[in-house]
Design an enzyme around this catalytic site. Structure first.
Site, PDB file in Angstrom:
ATOM      1  N   HIS A  20      -7.301   1.607  -5.365  1.00  0.00           N
ATOM      2  CA  HIS A  20      -6.636   1.945  -4.097  1.00  0.00           C
ATOM      3  C   HIS A  20      -5.654   3.096  -4.310  1.00  0.00           C
ATOM      4  CE1 HIS A  20      -5.430   0.800   0.018  1.00  0.00           C
ATOM      5  NE2 HIS A  20      -4.210   1.109  -0.343  1.00  0.00           N
ATOM      6  N   GLY A  27       6.330  -2.544  -3.763  1.00  0.00           N
ATOM      7  CA  GLY A  27       7.365  -3.503  -4.159  1.00  0.00           C
ATOM      8  C   GLY A  27       8.185  -4.074  -3.032  1.00  0.00           C
ATOM      9  N   ASP A  71      -2.627  -5.061   2.494  1.00  0.00           N
ATOM     10  CA  ASP A  71      -1.913  -4.104   1.644  1.00  0.00           C
ATOM     11  C   ASP A  71      -0.402  -4.282   1.733  1.00  0.00           C
ATOM     12  OD1 ASP A  71      -2.106  -0.441   1.473  1.00  0.00           O
ATOM     13  OD2 ASP A  71      -1.021  -1.914   0.274  1.00  0.00           O
ATOM     14  N   MET A 129      -1.497  -3.737   7.123  1.00  0.00           N
ATOM     15  CA  MET A 129      -0.283  -3.546   6.330  1.00  0.00           C
ATOM     16  C   MET A 129       0.562  -4.816   6.413  1.00  0.00           C
ATOM     17  SD  MET A 129      -0.571  -0.671   4.916  1.00  0.00           S
ATOM     18  CE  MET A 129       1.001  -0.867   4.076  1.00  0.00           C
ATOM     19  N   SER A 134      -3.527  -0.901  -6.429  1.00  0.00           N
ATOM     20  CA  SER A 134      -2.954   0.346  -5.907  1.00  0.00           C
ATOM     21  C   SER A 134      -2.296   1.125  -7.040  1.00  0.00           C
ATOM     22  CB  SER A 134      -1.898   0.041  -4.833  1.00  0.00           C
ATOM     23  OG  SER A 134      -1.120   1.215  -4.588  1.00  0.00           O
ATOM     24  N   MET A 191      -1.928   7.659   4.594  1.00  0.00           N
ATOM     25  CA  MET A 191      -0.722   7.457   5.395  1.00  0.00           C
ATOM     26  C   MET A 191      -0.190   8.850   5.732  1.00  0.00           C
ATOM     27  SD  MET A 191       0.912   4.218   3.365  1.00  0.00           S
ATOM     28  CE  MET A 191      -0.070   4.472   1.878  1.00  0.00           C
ATOM     29  N   HIS A 250      -6.367   5.369   1.080  1.00  0.00           N
ATOM     30  CA  HIS A 250      -5.575   4.951   2.252  1.00  0.00           C
ATOM     31  C   HIS A 250      -4.687   6.122   2.648  1.00  0.00           C
ATOM     32  CE1 HIS A 250      -2.013   2.145   3.606  1.00  0.00           C
ATOM     33  NE2 HIS A 250      -2.494   2.838   4.614  1.00  0.00           N
ATOM     34  N   MET A 283       0.508   9.641   0.807  1.00  0.00           N
ATOM     35  CA  MET A 283       1.604   9.704   1.783  1.00  0.00           C
ATOM     36  C   MET A 283       2.076  11.148   1.970  1.00  0.00           C
ATOM     37  SD  MET A 283       3.847   6.525   0.358  1.00  0.00           S
ATOM     38  CE  MET A 283       3.052   4.999  -0.111  1.00  0.00           C
ATOM     39  N   ASP A 314      -2.714   5.263  -2.409  1.00  0.00           N
ATOM     40  CA  ASP A 314      -1.809   5.347  -1.268  1.00  0.00           C
ATOM     41  C   ASP A 314      -1.317   6.776  -1.102  1.00  0.00           C
ATOM     42  OD1 ASP A 314      -0.920   2.131  -2.162  1.00  0.00           O
ATOM     43  OD2 ASP A 314      -1.607   2.678  -0.153  1.00  0.00           O
ATOM     44  N   SER A 323       2.546  -3.408  -7.381  1.00  0.00           N
ATOM     45  CA  SER A 323       3.593  -3.820  -8.333  1.00  0.00           C
ATOM     46  C   SER A 323       3.254  -5.145  -9.015  1.00  0.00           C
ATOM     47  CB  SER A 323       4.955  -3.910  -7.635  1.00  0.00           C
ATOM     48  OG  SER A 323       4.841  -4.625  -6.427  1.00  0.00           O
TER      49      SER A 323
HETATM   50  C1  DX5 Z   1       2.924   0.807   1.126  1.00  0.00           C
HETATM   51  C2  DX5 Z   1       1.887   0.814   0.026  1.00  0.00           C
HETATM   52  C3  DX5 Z   1       2.013  -0.468  -0.764  1.00  0.00           C
HETATM   53  C4  DX5 Z   1       1.136  -0.517  -1.968  1.00  0.00           C
HETATM   54  C5  DX5 Z   1       1.131  -1.889  -2.570  1.00  0.00           C
HETATM   55  O1  DX5 Z   1       2.857   1.988   1.825  1.00  0.00           O
HETATM   56  O2  DX5 Z   1       0.586   0.915   0.607  1.00  0.00           O
HETATM   57  O3  DX5 Z   1       1.713  -1.538   0.094  1.00  0.00           O
HETATM   58  O4  DX5 Z   1      -0.161  -0.217  -1.627  1.00  0.00           O
HETATM   59  O5  DX5 Z   1       2.407  -2.167  -2.866  1.00  0.00           O
HETATM   60  P1  DX5 Z   1       2.852  -3.540  -3.565  1.00  0.00           P
HETATM   61  O6  DX5 Z   1       1.597  -4.278  -3.985  1.00  0.00           O
HETATM   62  O7  DX5 Z   1       3.672  -3.098  -4.752  1.00  0.00           O
HETATM   63  O8  DX5 Z   1       3.616  -4.272  -2.529  1.00  0.00           O
HETATM   64 ZN    ZN Z   2      -2.438   1.245   0.763  1.00  0.00          ZN
END
Ligand code: DX5
Ligand code: ZN
Length: 216
Positions: A33, A145, A175, A137, A8, A68, A66, A37, A35, A198
Site C-alpha cells: 500500500h 499512527g 486504512d 478511512m 502501508s 490522497m 492510494h 499525499m 499513501d 505503524s
Molecule cells: C493516513 C494513512 C494511514 C496509513 C496507515 O492517511 O493512509 O492510514 O495508511 O497508518 P497506520 O496503520 O499507521 O494507522
Molecule cells: Zn492509505
C-alpha cells in the site's frame, strides 16, 4: 472471500526501503500500500511517482496506490506507467467519479474509491457496481499512527449490505489504526483487506506481525 493484508510503506524505514520491500515479498502480505499525499487534499506530503517506480523494480506483490491528492485524473496514466496495479481515488475530490473509474480501468488497473470518515457509504449506491475496491478511512487521512475511529465498524456492515443488495463485486479495504484487535473486528464485520502501517513497521518482527494479521 480470502482475507488480505496490504502493508502501508508510509511507516517503512525510508533509509532501508529496499530491505522493507524484500521483507514484504517474503511475507504473507497480499499487496503493498502506497499513501500518496499532495499537501492540498491532506495536510501532509508523503511521496510520489519515483518511489512507485523504484519499488516496482523489486516488488513481487501488486502495488495498491492510494491517492490522497486533488485532480487525480491528471495522474492516472503516470501512476499506471510507474507500476500501479490498483489505483484508489477519494470520492471527496471527484466531480465525475464514473468517468474517473472508467479511465483507471481503461489503463488496466483495478479501480478503487476511498471514503473519508465523515463520508457515508450510501454515496456509493449508484456507482458501487463500477468499483473494484472501496477503501474506508478509519482515521482522518494524512498521517500514520493515529487512533482508530470506531464508527468504521458500522460503515463496514452497511457497505457489506450495499454490496450484497446490489450484487456488486467490490472488495472492502480499511486504512488506519489497524492492529490485531481492530483488525479482528473489521474482518468479522465484513472487511476483505486491511491496510496497516505503524502496527507492522514499528513491530519487533514485521514479517511475523503480517502473519498474525493474516490469521486473526
Ligand atoms: C493516513 C494513512 C494511514 C496509513 C496507515 O492517511 O493512509 O492510514 O495508511 O497508518 P497506520 O496503520 O499507521 O494507522
Ligand atoms: Zn492509505
Amino acid at each position: 472471500m480470502s482475507r488480505k493484508i496490504s502493508p502501508s510503506i508510509l511507516a517503512a524505514d525510508f533509509n532501508n526501503l529496499g530491505r522493507d520491500i524484500l521483507m514484504i515479498n517474503r511475507s504473507e502480505a497480499d499487496w503493498i500500500h502506497f499513501d500518496v499525499m499532495d499537501g492540498v487534499f491532506v495536510p501532509n506530503i508523503s511521496f510520489g511517482l519515483p518511489v512507485i517506480q523504484a519499488v516496482k523494480k523489486i516488488a513481487t506483490k501488486p502495488l495498491d496506490v492510494h491517492l490522497m491528492i486533488v485532480n487525480p485524473d491528471l495522474f492516472i496514466k503516470p501512476f499506471r506507467d510507474s507500476g500501479a496495479d490498483i489505483l484508489t481515488v477519494h470520492y471527496e475530490v471527484c466531480n465525475h467519479l464514473h468517468r474517473t473509474l472508467g479511465a483507471i480501468r481503461n489503463e488496466g488497473m483495478k479501480a478503487g474509491v476511498c471514503l473519508n470518515p465523515h463520508t457515508p457509504v450510501e454515496v456509493l449506491q449508484d456507482i458501487i457496481n463500477e468499483i473494484d475496491i472501496v477503501l474506508l478511512m478509519s482515521v482522518n487521512p494524512g498521517f500514520g499512527g493515529q487512533k482508530f475511529i470506531y464508527n468504521t465498524y458500522q460503515k463496514v456492515i452497511k457497505l457489506r449490505r450495499l454490496i450484497l443488495e446490489k450484487e456488486a463485486h467490490a472488495l472492502i479495504e480499511i486504512d488506519g489504526g489497524v492492529n490485531l484487535s481492530t483488525g479482528k473486528l473489521l474482518f468479522e464485520a465484513g472487511a476483505d483487506v486491511l491496510v496497516a502501517g505503524s502496527f507492522i513497521f514499528d513491530a519487533e518482527d514485521p514479517c511475523s506481525t503480517i502473519h498474525q494479521l493474516k490469521v486473526i
